[in-house]
Scaffold this active site. Structure first.
Site, PDB file in Angstrom:
ATOM      1  CB  ALA A  61       5.623   3.631  -9.667  1.00 15.67           C
ATOM      2  CB  SER A  75       2.312  -0.219 -12.010  1.00  7.99           C
ATOM      3  OG  SER A  75       3.744   1.047 -12.203  1.00  7.99           O
ATOM      4  CB  SER A  76       6.408  -1.654  -8.262  1.00  4.95           C
ATOM      5  OG  SER A  76       7.114  -2.364  -8.639  1.00  4.95           O
ATOM      6  CG  ASN A  77       4.503  -6.577 -11.639  1.00  7.14           C
ATOM      7  OD1 ASN A  77       3.570  -6.534 -11.403  1.00  7.14           O
ATOM      8  ND2 ASN A  77       5.135  -6.546 -12.823  1.00  7.14           N
TER       9      ASN A  77
END
Length: 298
Positions: A69, A71-73
């Site tokens: 996604a 927002s994925s780290n």
């Protein structure tokens, strides 16, 4: 053991949280500070990436392919890891086009799929096949690095914790893809530790995660040549709430409490949900996975 390309500054610290203990009226609480791995803002994602990039380089790959996604780290960390290892990086992103600054600043090629997160692993394999047809040598990695190779990072982390912690404890690990928890269970079985290990599942229902985590842990152990974990050692707490990435009032209160008592920032997607799900057993080790505390304000 698979090839390893060192990225993180290890071991990360383990320290007591006395002010939080007093605030909550609990027994001993320790925090494992994987927010301090020292590789970008990768947090605990640096651990699987050490083995994934090591394996990719050993195989002669030229392109890391992964997904997540916006927002994925993990995708930001993977892009940076590929950059410092001299590999190209293609990242398939769920949903509509949106800024993914850390990954793009690391030179990754972002491919916006319009697809749901659950479709991304299939799309990673399809994209890797396309690159092979073009004469490239891709190294495909599913969301969160959830492979037996990636899980080796947390198998090694279990040994690291054993060197820092005397006696028994309850260990809480925020769980998304399940790779960190699976690797930790494999590592725990390898060293014969008797910790009570809880995965705080933030992405998928706990009943669904159980089979996936145990399967990945068993395959990780087989890869490492160590005993398979006992299914009875796996405990799951369902913290999915209203959905992945949705921040509740309880999450914000947990973030604020940890900040006000110990001066430590935790993210809302993983860390806050772990602190909000504290079990009664003590002593406990809480695994700080890193991430950015973007939802701290009311």
């Amino acid at each position: 053991m698979k090839a390893r390309r060192r990225l993180a500054v290890l071991p990360t610290p383990l320290h007591r949280l006395p002010a939080l203990e007093r605030k909550l009226g609990t027994g001993p609480l320790h925090l494992k500070r994987d927010d301090l791995t020292g590789f970008g803002v990768a947090g605990n994602k640096a651990r699987p990436l050490e083995f994934l990039l090591g394996d990719a380089l050993a195989r002669g790959a030229d392109t890391l392919v992964t997904a997540g996604a916006p927002s994925s780290n993990f995708i930001a960390a993977a892009a940076l890891a590929a950059r410092v290892c001299g590999l190209r990086c293609d990242i398939l992103v769920a949903g509509a086009p949106t800024p993914v600054e850390l990954a793009s600043r690391s030179g990754a090629r972002l491919l916006f799929t319009g697809a749901d997160r659950d479709d991304l692993d299939r799309l990673v394999d399809e994209h890797a096949a396309k690159l092979r047809a073009e004469g490239r040598d891709p190294y495909p990695v599913p969301r969160g690095g959830a492979t037996p190779v990636g899980a080796l990072g947390f198998a090694a982390a279990a040994e690291e914790l054993a060197d820092q912690l005397a006696g028994d404890a309850t260990v809480l690990i925020p769980t998304g893809s399940g790779a960190s928890l699976a690797g930790f269970l494999a590592g725990q079985a390898a060293i014969g530790a008797s910790w009570r290990t809880y995965g705080v599942s933030v992405s998928r229902p706990a009943d669904r995660m159980r089979a996936e985590v145990l399967d990945l842990a068993t395959r990780c152990a087989a890869l490492a040549g160590t005993p398979a974990p006992d299914p009875r050692d796996l405990h799951l707490i369902d913290a999915t709430g209203t959905g992945f990435g949705q921040v509740s009032d309880a999450d914000r209160r947990a973030m604020r409490t940890v900040l006000d008592t110990e001066g430590i920032l935790v993210d809302p997607t993983y860390g806050a949900k772990m602190f909000a799900a504290l079990p009664t057993e003590a002593p406990a080790v809480l695994w700080h996975t890193g991430g950015l505390p973007w939802a701290l304000k009311p």
